[in-house]
Write an enzyme that holds these catalytic residues in place. Structure first.
Site, PDB file in Angstrom:
ATOM      1  N   ASN A  45      43.258 153.846 -44.472  1.00  0.00           N
ATOM      2  CA  ASN A  45      42.501 155.040 -44.803  1.00  0.00           C
ATOM      3  C   ASN A  45      41.589 154.993 -46.029  1.00  0.00           C
ATOM      4  O   ASN A  45      40.455 155.297 -46.018  1.00  0.00           O
ATOM      5  CB  ASN A  45      43.549 156.274 -45.104  1.00  0.00           C
ATOM      6  CG  ASN A  45      44.036 156.662 -43.280  1.00  0.00           C
ATOM      7  OD1 ASN A  45      43.191 156.782 -42.509  1.00  0.00           O
ATOM      8  ND2 ASN A  45      45.125 157.190 -43.492  1.00  0.00           N
ATOM      9  N   GLU A  81      48.954 171.015 -48.808  1.00  0.00           N
ATOM     10  CA  GLU A  81      49.300 169.561 -49.074  1.00  0.00           C
ATOM     11  C   GLU A  81      49.314 169.419 -50.366  1.00  0.00           C
ATOM     12  O   GLU A  81      50.200 168.324 -50.958  1.00  0.00           O
ATOM     13  CB  GLU A  81      47.921 168.884 -48.532  1.00  0.00           C
ATOM     14  CG  GLU A  81      47.944 168.500 -47.193  1.00  0.00           C
ATOM     15  CD  GLU A  81      48.978 167.935 -46.493  1.00  0.00           C
ATOM     16  OE1 GLU A  81      49.176 166.805 -46.882  1.00  0.00           O
ATOM     17  OE2 GLU A  81      49.352 168.511 -45.347  1.00  0.00           O
ATOM     18  N   GLU A 115      50.829 161.955 -54.836  1.00  0.00           N
ATOM     19  CA  GLU A 115      52.195 162.110 -54.314  1.00  0.00           C
ATOM     20  C   GLU A 115      53.321 162.091 -55.199  1.00  0.00           C
ATOM     21  O   GLU A 115      53.364 161.125 -56.115  1.00  0.00           O
ATOM     22  CB  GLU A 115      52.306 160.946 -53.332  1.00  0.00           C
ATOM     23  CG  GLU A 115      53.635 160.877 -52.357  1.00  0.00           C
ATOM     24  CD  GLU A 115      53.588 159.842 -51.362  1.00  0.00           C
ATOM     25  OE1 GLU A 115      54.728 159.987 -50.697  1.00  0.00           O
ATOM     26  OE2 GLU A 115      52.600 159.439 -50.923  1.00  0.00           O
TER      27      GLU A 115
END
Length: 290
Positions: free
Chosen positions: A190, A143, A152
């Site tokens: 989330n 990841e 990101e």
């Protein structure tokens, strides 16, 4: 560092009566004799308390938060003078696994975060514990590009993670809920769920995940231990119930990678898992693919 904490605790014992017992400095005794935690009492970094039969040391100043709920503020403490984690990966092996890691992703941040989920990599026999540690770190490796990326890269995706129709909306702004941390926590729902579970203001301050190493690791462990994601079980349950590494991939990325969705990505995860289990001296087990 331990000597510094010892001095702090000793000073606190003199300045804040009832917080720690006089003469019970960190690491000075093998028998804990610290006072019980009191709700609403102010604690400073280094205070040690007894709570529900176990001992905890304050990692940050706090106004009497619960040691087992607000785990960002407290770490489990043992009478030999240290925090406990039970993690089967040593710091030297961690460094070997991630030779190019970003300095943000500290080993101490990881072991601090593990206190929030004591069953992680600490359930079952030694092989199971090591396999779970390897599985978690292999997925984290994938990841983050080897623990290199904290957030990101593709900023064009940022607006897609805000869902304003939800009751709590996006109080940190429409572009604030992009992927961060070891498992790239994303979407306002989330951040809200992790915030509630960890006792942290992540919905209003999602930047904590890219600013505090322990918080960042805790969000990854929250997902790993409590969320089924795109699968049918948590990644933790997949590993401790012998369902195989492939199920952890399904939980994290589902049909995007599984069922032939992206076999190269799956292979990269499996390759890292094989390498990490090898370093830990255990076989990878069955059901490696999804």
């Amino acid at each position: 560092m331990r000597k510094l904490i010892s001095l702090v605790v000793a000073l606190v014992a003199l300045l804040v009566p009832g917080v720690v017992s006089v003469g019970s400095a960190v690491g000075a005794t093998t028998a804990c004799s610290y006072t019980n935690w009191v709700q609403g009492q102010w604690y400073v970094t280094g205070n040690i308390v007894k709570f529900e039969g176990s001992y905890y040391i304050a990692e940050y100043d706090n106004p009497g938060y619960s040691p087992t709920v607000s785990t960002w503020y407290w770490d489990p403490y043992n009478c030999d003078g240290g925090s406990t984690s039970g993690f089967p990966v040593s710091e030297s092996l961690f460094n070997q696994m991630f030779p190019n890691r970003n300095s943000f992703y500290t080993y101490s941040g990881l072991t601090t975060a593990i206190s929030a989920y004591p069953g992680f990599a600490n359930t079952g026999d030694d092989t199971t514990k090591k396999r779970e540690a390897a599985a978690f770190l292999a997925n984290v490796n994938h990841e983050t590009g080897g623990l290199v990326y904290i957030k990101e890269i593709n900023e064009a995706n940022y607006p897609t993670y805000c869902h304003p129709e939800l009751p709590y909306g996006c109080p940190a702004g429409p572009n604030a809920y992009y992927g961060r941390g070891p498992i790239q926590l994303s979407h306002n729902f989330n951040y809200k769920a992790a915030s509630d579970a960890l006792g942290l203001p992540l919905l209003t301050n999602p930047w904590l995940v890219e600013q505090d190493s322990a918080v960042s690791w805790k969000t990854a462990l929250w997902f790993w231990n409590t969320q089924t994601g795109a699968g049918t079980m948590t990644a933790h349950n997949a590993m401790v119930n012998n369902q195989g590494f492939g199920q952890t991939i399904r939980t994290i990325n589902g049909s995007i990678e599984c069922n032939g969705g992206n076999p190269a990505q799956v292979e990269a995860r499996v390759s890292a898992y094989r390498r990490f289990t090898g370093l830990l001296g255990v076989t990878p087990g069955d059901n490696l693919y999804c």
